[in-house]
Design a protein around this motif. Structure first.
Motif, mmCIF file in Angstrom:
data_model
loop_
_atom_site.group_PDB
_atom_site.id
_atom_site.type_symbol
_atom_site.label_atom_id
_atom_site.label_comp_id
_atom_site.label_asym_id
_atom_site.label_seq_id
_atom_site.Cartn_x
_atom_site.Cartn_y
_atom_site.Cartn_z
ATOM 1 N N SER A 44 36.243 53.471 50.449
ATOM 2 C CA SER A 44 34.824 53.324 50.771
ATOM 3 C C SER A 44 34.124 52.535 49.674
ATOM 4 C CB SER A 44 34.167 54.709 50.896
ATOM 5 O OG SER A 44 32.776 54.557 51.088
ATOM 6 N N THR A 45 33.306 51.595 50.071
ATOM 7 C CA THR A 45 32.584 50.784 49.092
ATOM 8 C C THR A 45 31.088 51.108 49.146
ATOM 9 O OG1 THR A 45 32.413 49.014 50.731
ATOM 10 C CG2 THR A 45 34.260 48.908 49.174
ATOM 11 N N MET A 46 30.769 52.367 49.312
ATOM 12 C CA MET A 46 29.377 52.778 49.421
ATOM 13 C C MET A 46 28.631 52.518 48.106
ATOM 14 S SD MET A 46 27.790 56.489 50.391
ATOM 15 C CE MET A 46 28.220 57.203 48.807
ATOM 16 N N SER A 47 27.505 51.844 48.225
ATOM 17 C CA SER A 47 26.656 51.579 47.058
ATOM 18 C C SER A 47 25.420 52.462 47.131
ATOM 19 C CB SER A 47 26.243 50.111 47.020
ATOM 20 O OG SER A 47 27.379 49.274 46.941
ATOM 21 N N GLU A 80 10.438 50.303 48.779
ATOM 22 C CA GLU A 80 10.454 49.446 49.961
ATOM 23 C C GLU A 80 11.658 48.500 49.920
ATOM 24 O OE1 GLU A 80 7.814 50.062 48.086
ATOM 25 O OE2 GLU A 80 6.772 51.350 49.528
ATOM 26 N N ALA A 81 11.965 48.003 48.720
ATOM 27 C CA ALA A 81 13.125 47.115 48.585
ATOM 28 C C ALA A 81 14.429 47.865 48.878
ATOM 29 C CB ALA A 81 13.154 46.525 47.170
ATOM 30 N N VAL A 82 14.457 49.145 48.490
ATOM 31 C CA VAL A 82 15.645 49.965 48.774
ATOM 32 C C VAL A 82 15.829 50.132 50.285
ATOM 33 C CG1 VAL A 82 16.625 52.284 48.572
ATOM 34 C CG2 VAL A 82 15.550 51.202 46.585
ATOM 35 N N GLU A 89 22.863 47.068 54.653
ATOM 36 C CA GLU A 89 24.107 47.734 54.212
ATOM 37 C C GLU A 89 24.166 49.121 54.837
ATOM 38 O OE1 GLU A 89 26.568 46.662 52.374
ATOM 39 O OE2 GLU A 89 25.751 44.705 51.801
ATOM 40 N N ARG A 90 24.717 49.212 56.040
ATOM 41 C CA ARG A 90 24.714 50.473 56.782
ATOM 42 C C ARG A 90 25.666 51.502 56.199
ATOM 43 N NH1 ARG A 90 20.815 51.831 59.868
ATOM 44 N NH2 ARG A 90 22.202 52.912 61.334
ATOM 45 N N ASN A 91 26.485 51.089 55.219
ATOM 46 C CA ASN A 91 27.427 52.033 54.608
ATOM 47 C C ASN A 91 26.925 52.558 53.269
ATOM 48 O OD1 ASN A 91 29.884 53.455 54.626
ATOM 49 N ND2 ASN A 91 30.779 51.983 53.191
ATOM 50 N N SER A 92 25.678 52.281 52.957
ATOM 51 C CA SER A 92 25.159 52.652 51.642
ATOM 52 C C SER A 92 24.021 53.658 51.770
ATOM 53 C CB SER A 92 24.667 51.397 50.908
ATOM 54 O OG SER A 92 25.731 50.491 50.720
ATOM 55 N N GLN A 111 20.898 56.860 55.891
ATOM 56 C CA GLN A 111 20.872 56.052 57.112
ATOM 57 C C GLN A 111 20.456 56.877 58.327
ATOM 58 O OE1 GLN A 111 21.290 52.859 57.171
ATOM 59 N NE2 GLN A 111 22.319 52.368 55.240
ATOM 60 N N GLY A 112 20.774 58.145 58.340
ATOM 61 C CA GLY A 112 20.430 59.003 59.466
ATOM 62 C C GLY A 112 21.628 59.579 60.179
#
Length: 344
Positions: A44-47, A80-82, A89-92, A111-112
């Motif tokens: 996983s490359t979650m940031s 807001e930038a986050v 990036e749906r994996n972060s 993400q939800g």
């Protein structure tokens, strides 16, 4: 001699049949997918997109808390930038750190689709990381491993037991039934009735053909993926025993039907039910009794053992002997059934 004659005759016929090359082709496709599509490990490359709005003294503590894991945090100028970064990036996940009345507030932005367990883990991990930098913090947790020598296979190699079980062992269940019904359609059964060959010799000839193709495809799959790490002597014996079990089970099921069309549903159902054990293989916590009593359950873990540096030899040979004995019993039952049903 009759048995050898039947085996060689069936090998010659099967080498000209569609099913033999389907098995070989399927094995080559599996190897190509494993080598060129499936990664060695699913990483996983979650940031963690982070915005920090605190005073200078608190900022220093937060940076110390990030420590060696600071590469995982991508600092942005605002909350807001986050949020905008997470849309791409749906994996972060996101984290907004602010300060209100001298108290640091951590606002996690997800993400939800994350479940409650994931949320708790994320929250606890980050909170513990920052708390460890507070003066006077004492770490009171410890981790104890029950099996300190447990080996971990790469994700790609870890897929081999499932593939070997379904392809090399249980594919024969379907194909041997196809050979039987093909012989019925072509009238080979009628020819058998006027020869001195016994039914059991005819059935063993079919099993021999399936075993040759099972061994061939088994090695075609395992050699390029596992290389020299597999224990090939144990693997060969286990492959023979499990292939024999799948073939005799296919014969037994086929003995209740007179056409492939009628048997198809039960053959597919058998493979699907046996395949359920793969869920427990990937999720050991989910292993109810109904799955553990399936023959495919110990088969999966026995194939896994032959891939380990320190395999459990006892477990492997319990499976080899168990599947061999079960195969003999099922073969006798199938032979008894075919004596009544495999007629002209």
């Amino acid at each position: 001699m009759k048995l050898l004659y039947n085996f060689l005759k069936d090998m010659k016929l099967s080498s000209k049949s569609f099913y033999f090359y389907v098995e070989i082709g399927f094995a080559l496709i599996i190897v190509a997918v494993l080598l060129f599509v499936v990664p060695e490990n699913f990483e996983s490359t979650m940031s963690v997109y982070t915005s920090i709005d605190v005073d200078a003294s608190m900022m220093e503590k937060i940076e110390e808390a990030m420590g060696e894991d600071s590469d995982e945090y991508i600092l942005l100028e605002s909350r807001e930038a986050v949020v905008k970064a997470l849309e791409d990036e749906r994996n972060s996940i996101g984290l907004s750190i602010t300060q209100e009345d001298g108290v640091v507030v951590y606002d996690f932005i997800l993400q939800g689709y994350e479940d409650e367990k994931f949320r708790n883990i994320i929250e606890t991990t980050v909170e513990t990381g920052f708390a460890s930098e507070i003066q006077g913090y004492n770490k009171v947790t410890s981790i104890t491993k029950l099996d300190k020598n447990a080996e971990k296979l790469s994700d790609r190699v870890n897929m081999l037991p499932i593939i070997l079980t379904l392809n090399a062992a249980f594919m024969g269940l379907f194909i041997i039934a196809s050979y039987i019904f093909l012989d019925k359609e072509e009238g080979t059964i009628r020819a058998l009735a006027v020869t001195p060959s016994a039914i059991w010799q005819y059935l063993l000839g079919k099993i021999g053909v399936i075993m040759v193709s099972g061994i061939l495809t088994g090695f075609l799959i395992i050699l390029p993926i596992a290389g020299f790490r597999a224990h090939y002597f144990h693997f060969t014996l286990l492959l023979i025993a499990t292939n024999l079990f799948g073939s005799t089970l296919g014969l037994f099921i086929a003995s209740f039907f007179d056409t492939m069309t009628k048997a198809m549903g039960w053959l597919y159902l058998s493979i699907i039910v046996l395949g359920l054990a793969s869920m427990s293989y990937y999720m050991p916590a989910f292993s109810p009794l109904i799955i553990r009593i399936l023959p495919s359950y110990p088969m999966l873990f026995a194939f896994r053992e032959i891939l380990l540096d320190r395999p459990d030899i006892t477990y492997i040979y319990i499976n080899v002997i168990g599947f061999f004995i079960a195969s003999v019993v099922i073969f006798l039952l199938a032979n008894h059934r075919f004596k009544k049903t495999l007629t002209i």
